[in-house]
Design an enzyme around this catalytic site. Sequence first.
Site, PDB file in Angstrom:
ATOM      1  N   ASN A 150      10.701   1.539 -10.445  1.00 23.14           N
ATOM      2  CA  ASN A 150      12.178   1.769 -10.179  1.00 23.14           C
ATOM      3  C   ASN A 150      12.455   0.696  -9.227  1.00 23.14           C
ATOM      4  O   ASN A 150      12.229   0.457  -8.127  1.00 23.14           O
ATOM      5  CB  ASN A 150      12.702   3.168 -10.074  1.00 23.14           C
ATOM      6  N   GLU A 151      13.375  -0.272  -9.485  1.00 25.30           N
ATOM      7  CA  GLU A 151      13.887  -1.294  -8.624  1.00 25.30           C
ATOM      8  C   GLU A 151      12.937  -1.963  -7.636  1.00 25.30           C
ATOM      9  O   GLU A 151      13.113  -1.811  -6.462  1.00 25.30           O
ATOM     10  CB  GLU A 151      15.243  -0.418  -7.961  1.00 25.30           C
ATOM     11  N   ASN A 210      15.409   6.051  -7.078  1.00 23.90           N
ATOM     12  CA  ASN A 210      14.713   5.690  -5.763  1.00 23.90           C
ATOM     13  C   ASN A 210      13.674   6.835  -5.692  1.00 23.90           C
ATOM     14  O   ASN A 210      12.658   6.396  -4.962  1.00 23.90           O
ATOM     15  CB  ASN A 210      15.619   5.624  -4.762  1.00 23.90           C
ATOM     16  N   GLN A 262      24.794   9.313 -13.281  1.00 25.06           N
ATOM     17  CA  GLN A 262      23.714  10.111 -13.761  1.00 25.06           C
ATOM     18  C   GLN A 262      24.335  11.415 -14.657  1.00 25.06           C
ATOM     19  O   GLN A 262      25.461  10.988 -15.030  1.00 25.06           O
ATOM     20  CB  GLN A 262      22.912  10.828 -12.630  1.00 25.06           C
ATOM     21  N   GLU A 276      20.190   2.022 -15.755  1.00 18.30           N
ATOM     22  CA  GLU A 276      21.332   2.469 -14.627  1.00 18.30           C
ATOM     23  C   GLU A 276      22.738   1.911 -14.654  1.00 18.30           C
ATOM     24  O   GLU A 276      22.683   0.387 -14.473  1.00 18.30           O
ATOM     25  CB  GLU A 276      20.741   2.295 -13.293  1.00 18.30           C
TER      26      GLU A 276
END
Length: 506
Positions: A173-174, A73, A352, A293
């Site tokens: 991302n996303e 994010n 992570q 992820e």
Amino acid sequence: MSSNVSLTLNPAFRVAPVRRRTFGAFVEHLGRCVYTGIHEPGHPSADEDGFRTDVLELTRELGVSSVRYPGGNFVSGYQWEDGVGPVEDRPARHDLAWHSTDPNTVGLDEFMAWTKKADVEPMYAVNLGTRGMAEALDVLQYANAPQGIALSDQRAANGHPEPYGISMWCLGNEMDGPWQAGHKTAEEYARLATETARLMRQENPDLELIVCGSSNSQMPTFGAWENTVLTEAYDQVDMVSAHVYYSEKDGDQASFLASADDMDHFIDSVVATADHVRAKLKRDKRIMISFDEWNIWYQHRAESRPPSGDDWPVAPVLLEDTYSAMDAVVFGNLLISLLRHSDRVASASLAQLVNVIAPIMTEPGGGAWKQTTFHPFALTSRYAVGEVLDVRLDAPSFENQRFGSSSAADAVATWDDETGTLAVFVVNRGADAPLALDADLASFGDLEVVEALTLHHEDPYATNTQAAPETVVPAANDSVRLEGGRLVGDLPAISWTLVRLARPAA
């Protein structure tokens, strides 16, 4: 009383070669992943560049192959230029994604220096949220262009004359997520990603480009998003991303133990959509999956709530889950799922690496230790070599709310014909009873057991802490043995097991 789990293995039942990129990880400017995680000048173990060497050693021991950076994010509001040049001249910025302040002490050049020390391949994500094509091309030229143009000369002036040669690039991302800065519809993102990819390929034709898939399989646009985006971007990209996180919810232990069933379905669904687009467009190329992820993440816990109001701290304690023995078993099962889909999962990134939902934890100014999830990752990365095998499995089932009925066991195996080594990874997902392993290995010829390790604790909620870092660790499973071409042994309830076998030395 134990029930049997029967495995049938054959070296001819090959799925695909083991991909080293399956064992990637993720470093985001989130919480303490970067600051007091990988980077802490003044720490007793810090090297000349401020990187914690204790974390570097654990990263190498973990067996990480690639690292995705800088988000997440975070990247959708990131200005990469803030993180290059003299550190004293770099601006601090508010990170809206995690309501924090980033001092930009670590940026692209520092990250690339760290990847060399850690011996990992970089995967870089560009900001297609608040920025776009021009900035993506700029950071690509800064990173990869030989000297002779403005941005590569800027890199050289910053002390890095040689191109970095970053191969893997994430196109945002996303972008399907309403929480994402610059969130877009599938049509909007598809056009932007396609044109960005085309521009980047004009600079570097051989890049490996990853287009955003759905943020998770529960998104209302899941499937339709992939269809729209890949229909537009198919010829320009190589992989589509997949993201997923699991946790025990509302005391539903059984469904949590069966989480890999969902990952299997997620992967199969993305493959089906990608292949539908391939047929529709009449293309030969197959789009692969970057599962960049994945992890266990207890998003409902207090530690996952970012700061608010006027509080914009640097490197706050965020998402610092403490993992249990059961978490590690489910985690190991997710690795089994990724491995058995090696024909289509070309890359994966554990999210992570340090402190933030991570296998490695650190204390600022103090020590570093291994969470329970460290062990199945490190052992799978080390011993999964050669070819992934399609394991035929027969086991009792257990009931759960989410999936109805799930197998009490799950397994995958890898075989390296050159060295004559076989690795079998198996989980007992049942909460109540051990399973008796019975695996037919006759087709491999003469083998001997090299090692059998089981991760299990009588208390499935037992954890590792800084004070007690070895509460949950793999231990020798002395029950595992060969009997007439069959591998037998006991698998405790809620356990993850690795069995290593090899041809006898001549």
